[in-house]
Write an enzyme that holds these catalytic residues in place. Sequence first.
Site, mmCIF file in Angstrom:
data_model
loop_
_atom_site.group_PDB
_atom_site.id
_atom_site.type_symbol
_atom_site.label_atom_id
_atom_site.label_comp_id
_atom_site.label_asym_id
_atom_site.label_seq_id
_atom_site.Cartn_x
_atom_site.Cartn_y
_atom_site.Cartn_z
ATOM 1 N N HIS A 88 46.116 42.056 40.985
ATOM 2 C CA HIS A 88 44.881 42.116 40.198
ATOM 3 C C HIS A 88 45.181 41.686 38.796
ATOM 4 C CE1 HIS A 88 44.137 44.724 43.669
ATOM 5 N NE2 HIS A 88 43.001 44.087 43.644
ATOM 6 N N CYS B 182 43.028 47.910 44.888
ATOM 7 C CA CYS B 182 42.467 47.708 43.549
ATOM 8 C C CYS B 182 42.173 48.983 42.772
ATOM 9 C CB CYS B 182 41.273 46.772 43.568
ATOM 10 S SG CYS B 182 40.419 46.598 45.123
ATOM 11 N N ARG C 146 42.471 49.919 57.583
ATOM 12 C CA ARG C 146 41.028 49.808 57.737
ATOM 13 C C ARG C 146 40.671 50.018 59.197
ATOM 14 N NH1 ARG C 146 40.056 44.473 53.935
ATOM 15 N NH2 ARG C 146 40.923 45.414 52.046
ATOM 16 N N ASP D 105 48.869 41.497 47.440
ATOM 17 C CA ASP D 105 47.758 41.734 46.530
ATOM 18 C C ASP D 105 48.185 41.636 45.073
ATOM 19 O OD1 ASP D 105 45.149 42.274 46.129
ATOM 20 O OD2 ASP D 105 45.218 44.359 46.771
ATOM 21 N N LYS E 162 33.777 33.739 44.252
ATOM 22 C CA LYS E 162 35.127 33.684 44.798
ATOM 23 C C LYS E 162 35.484 32.295 45.306
ATOM 24 C CE LYS E 162 33.726 35.115 49.418
ATOM 25 N NZ LYS E 162 34.022 35.901 50.602
ATOM 26 N N HIS F 207 40.820 39.497 41.760
ATOM 27 C CA HIS F 207 41.605 39.887 42.937
ATOM 28 C C HIS F 207 42.156 38.597 43.516
ATOM 29 C CE1 HIS F 207 39.109 43.680 43.516
ATOM 30 N NE2 HIS F 207 38.270 42.931 42.844
ATOM 31 N N GLN G 196 48.833 43.547 52.253
ATOM 32 C CA GLN G 196 48.276 42.456 51.453
ATOM 33 C C GLN G 196 49.287 42.046 50.391
ATOM 34 O OE1 GLN G 196 44.816 44.619 49.963
ATOM 35 N NE2 GLN G 196 43.515 43.246 51.143
#
Length: 647
Positions: free
Chosen positions: A391, A340, A369, A389, A475, A521, A387
């Site tokens: 945004h 992000c 991570r 991912d 979320k 997200h 991910q």
Amino acid sequence: MELINITLPDGNVKQYPKGTTGLEIAQSISEGLMRNVLAAKINGEIWDATRPIFADSHLQLLTWKDTEGKATFWHSSAHLLAEAIEALYPKTKFGIGPAIEQGFYYDIELPDGKMLSQEQFEEIEKKMLELARQKNTYQRTEVSKADAIQYFTEKGDEYKLELIEGLTDGQITFYQQGNFTDLCRGPHIPNTGFIKAVKLMNVAGAYWRGDVTRKQLTRIYAVSFPQEKELKEYLTLLEEAKKRDHRKLGKELELFTFSENVGMGLPLWLPKGTLLRERLENFLRKAQVKAGYSPVVTPHIGSKKLYEISGHWEKYGKDSFQPIYTPEEGEQFLLKPMNCPHHCEIFASKPRSYKDLPLRLAEFGTVYRYEQSGELHGLTRVRGFTQDDAHIFCRTDQVKDEFGKVIDLVLYVFRSLGFSEYTAQVSIRDKSDLGKYLGDPADWEMAEKGIEEVALEKGLNIVIEEGEAAFYGPKLDFMVKDALGRKWQLGTVQVDYQLPKRFKLEYIGADNQKHCPVMIHRAPFGSLERFIAVLTEHCAGDFPLWLAPEQIAVLPISEKYHEYAHQVLTALEESDIRGYLDERDEKIQRKIRDAEVKKIPYMIIVGEKEQAEGRISIRKHHEGDKGSTTLEDFIGQFKTEIAHVKQ
RNA sequence: GCCUCUGUAGCUCAGCUGGUAGAGCAACUGACUUGUAAUCAGUAGGUCGUUGGUUCGAUUCCGACCGGGGGCUCCA
């Protein structure tokens, strides 16, 4: 005799003498029901079925079919476990022994620092069943705090004493079955005789009260059932789960591997696994382009500054991989734990107008991570993962609409992959502690309401979880149920009011004023690694045809037909059907067996007949011989079979 | 990180109470030329996770380390 009114779940009201018990009421309804009653729900509170009722009440009798009935059963089983352990190992100290989702556990400390191992399981199980057969009742007594303290002081159990300290005098109860007495709120099943089958599952260390600074006790996990048959079924299910374990299948099907030299938690994708991954990626990439996303690519590392701005360094930095330094200047960079911040910088790369919004930036971004070594698990918990991912930068008034579009996309993904059962968990603020959330309460209000509304509009089965929202926004998480009924959390959609502010993102509104966008997200798969793990277990390695790394195996009867087999394979490849040719000097039975074991969806067998007639013979995985057809017809059928997925 | 179990050929596993290892499959070689879930024979392959210690001697016993499994949120 005084009577009380008992309202049953069907609305019927019956009269019983004051002081009657749930069990007696069950008996008045039927003997069969009485034998199955585990507990009674009195005005919403779960009681022992043997506890007298003195006032007008609503009553629901709980049996094995009820979640609460099961929980009561397992909690009572935990007491039975403790009784057996105390009988076998006197002076054992006991922590807590609750029911859990599937069974129960008890935290114990054996005398003289002794440990428990699997070898003792059978002995304990035997003892438990022996005690169960005594049909001892679970006797509830109210005790004063002083008496409770005295009892456990004499017994020398400091864990129970600590628990009692936190309790209010006058609300303390003991339960006794046989020779075992435990501090317990209850409720319990009528007697131990209900417990017909027990199985100790494993032992593990567990910190007293979940606190790493305190002593580690031995936790014994176990399950129990009212019928032997149900234990067998449960063990069969566990075996099936073991067969489907993605770590096992991943190895057998050559999807991925791990290497000590590369490092733990860092998966290596083998050619077949990579094909699977790429197909999933391409599938989603295509769907995302259609849904108005713009693909972007960002580097694997980012300046530490970036994460100081985002706040991730402050929040996660100390538990992360540590910064890497450039040789000359000593600048600090982090392996990116999140995509992000990078995407925020892309948003900030030029002035944005309200007309540009929503801006949807998508990236299959690999992040790293640091997970504690004990947390790693196959592909579901790793240290490096990708991910899916994206945004979405949008205006406050667009949040609901964008949310709806994301839900559509996620549901399309689930349906395409054969996940038909799912629920959505909506996490909102803790209404009693609104202070800890960032952002305008009015925006929150709108987003929370919007998410709930749109989720319902989309026909989602939702569960609202108050207090589960992140500090930066509400979320929605998707939970899917796999073929064995296990629940997995996959996709997630999160609203974020915080990050755009930290990055000082802005757009020019219709009012010619600067405004800060809202960020959403979202990741339908969550991570490709985790998703593939779940998918593998869901379909037991029999991937949907469109995803299978190898879709067909061409199996010539003998060497004489290799040339024809080559022609067939080439024609298939030209139609984007992927497969391999088995040219080994083996019998056809052998080639078929190997293809079946590799879970190849289709086998094409060619021999003299086929070559002469210009046809091919089809065999389907799990199903067997499908007879012969022409190549054209087969390709046509194949395409039809995968047409529901836009690749 | 901590507790616990575990680590033998590419894979799956055997090896009783300490005397430096064995099977099946896979691989390789050869024969067979095959009709819907394993053709036969032969060859090769391991300093028994690493590292200390006990012992005349350790894959086997003990410790540490490394990897893998289970668990460490479910509150009497």
